[in-house]
Write a protein that holds these residues in place. Sequence first.
Motif, PDB file in Angstrom:
ATOM      1  N   MET A 181       0.838  -1.195   0.000  1.00  0.00           N
ATOM      2  CA  MET A 181       0.000   0.000   0.000  1.00  0.00           C
ATOM      3  C   MET A 181       0.877   1.250   0.000  1.00  0.00           C
ATOM      4  SD  MET A 181      -2.780   1.246   2.856  1.00  0.00           S
ATOM      5  CE  MET A 181      -3.644  -0.308   2.763  1.00  0.00           C
ATOM      6  N   THR A 182       0.574   2.201  -0.877  1.00  0.00           N
ATOM      7  CA  THR A 182       1.339   3.442  -0.974  1.00  0.00           C
ATOM      8  C   THR A 182       0.753   4.488  -0.034  1.00  0.00           C
ATOM      9  OG1 THR A 182       1.864   2.989  -3.288  1.00  0.00           O
ATOM     10  CG2 THR A 182       2.127   5.257  -2.533  1.00  0.00           C
ATOM     11  N   PHE A 183       1.618   5.191   0.676  1.00  0.00           N
ATOM     12  CA  PHE A 183       1.146   6.237   1.579  1.00  0.00           C
ATOM     13  C   PHE A 183       0.799   7.480   0.775  1.00  0.00           C
ATOM     14  CE2 PHE A 183       2.035   9.956   4.319  1.00  0.00           C
ATOM     15  CZ  PHE A 183       1.012   9.751   5.244  1.00  0.00           C
ATOM     16  N   THR A 184      -0.414   7.966   0.962  1.00  0.00           N
ATOM     17  CA  THR A 184      -0.867   9.165   0.248  1.00  0.00           C
ATOM     18  C   THR A 184      -1.229  10.301   1.195  1.00  0.00           C
ATOM     19  OG1 THR A 184      -3.144   8.310   0.205  1.00  0.00           O
ATOM     20  CG2 THR A 184      -1.731   7.807  -1.695  1.00  0.00           C
ATOM     21  N   GLY A 185      -1.057  10.080   2.504  1.00  0.00           N
ATOM     22  CA  GLY A 185      -1.418  11.088   3.489  1.00  0.00           C
ATOM     23  C   GLY A 185      -2.596  10.614   4.330  1.00  0.00           C
ATOM     24  N   PHE A 186      -2.773  11.273   5.470  1.00  0.00           N
ATOM     25  CA  PHE A 186      -3.929  10.989   6.321  1.00  0.00           C
ATOM     26  C   PHE A 186      -5.099  11.860   5.886  1.00  0.00           C
ATOM     27  CE2 PHE A 186      -0.465   9.629   9.085  1.00  0.00           C
ATOM     28  CZ  PHE A 186      -0.986   8.481   9.663  1.00  0.00           C
ATOM     29  N   PRO A 187      -6.293  11.305   5.805  1.00  0.00           N
ATOM     30  CA  PRO A 187      -7.453  12.132   5.476  1.00  0.00           C
ATOM     31  C   PRO A 187      -7.866  13.001   6.662  1.00  0.00           C
ATOM     32  CG  PRO A 187      -8.164   9.904   5.973  1.00  0.00           C
ATOM     33  CD  PRO A 187      -6.649   9.888   6.000  1.00  0.00           C
ATOM     34  N   GLU A 188      -8.599  14.065   6.362  1.00  0.00           N
ATOM     35  CA  GLU A 188      -9.141  14.909   7.427  1.00  0.00           C
ATOM     36  C   GLU A 188      -9.993  14.092   8.389  1.00  0.00           C
ATOM     37  OE1 GLU A 188      -8.782  18.024   8.204  1.00  0.00           O
ATOM     38  OE2 GLU A 188      -7.935  19.034   6.446  1.00  0.00           O
ATOM     39  N   ALA A 189     -10.596  13.040   7.866  1.00  0.00           N
ATOM     40  CA  ALA A 189     -11.489  12.216   8.683  1.00  0.00           C
ATOM     41  C   ALA A 189     -10.749  11.535   9.828  1.00  0.00           C
ATOM     42  CB  ALA A 189     -12.179  11.172   7.803  1.00  0.00           C
TER      43      ALA A 189
END
Length: 213
Positions: free
Chosen positions: A1-9
């Motif tokens: 799995m590629t890290f794309t950032g944490f969502p605001e959620a």
Amino acid sequence: MTFTGFPEAAFDFYDDLEIDNSKVFWEAHKAQYRSDVREPMTALMDELAGEFGAAKIFRPYRDVRFAKDKTPYKTHQGAFVAAAPDAPATGYYAEIAAPGFRVAGGFYQADGPRLAAVRTAIDHPRHGAGLEKILTALTADGWTLDGDRLKTAPRGWSTGHPRIELLRYRSLTPIRSYGFDPVIHTPELADRIRRDWRGLRPLVEWISEHGRT
């Protein structure tokens, strides 16, 4: 799995969990925890593993057996990379929670012999001065020194010792808060953490070397 950032959620999840820390809430939002918190944290740590090693992603459940606070779930998600097999409580840390994202490093606990070894090194003229230099550089770079400290001198040490403030530490973990920096929601968060953990490496290596028993 590629890290794309944490969502605001991810922040919304912990805001809500702090209000309703119950099994009913958890069961209703378990899928959100997995998708918005745990999976991104796992992907982030996987991206950093090549340089720093595999991380332990902490479980979300609190151990309440001996705690006055019986709320069942942690209100943060932490991940820890041990510096070495013989130094399980020394290394690098990252955390997301309602107040924001932060990183840290150092040692968060030490048994009697390891803590005695660290204090002996702090007492040593060259090794102790080396630690002072490392910590001065970290604080100048914006790190906040944190950790459990005695209010007085540890047994066997004088309050007049030139490095008594360091000798009082029972754990030492410089912290840098990212707050709600927009980088948290992007892949570039991995690069930010990588730079900061590299900055902590002299401290982690000092503790790993001098905390041996």
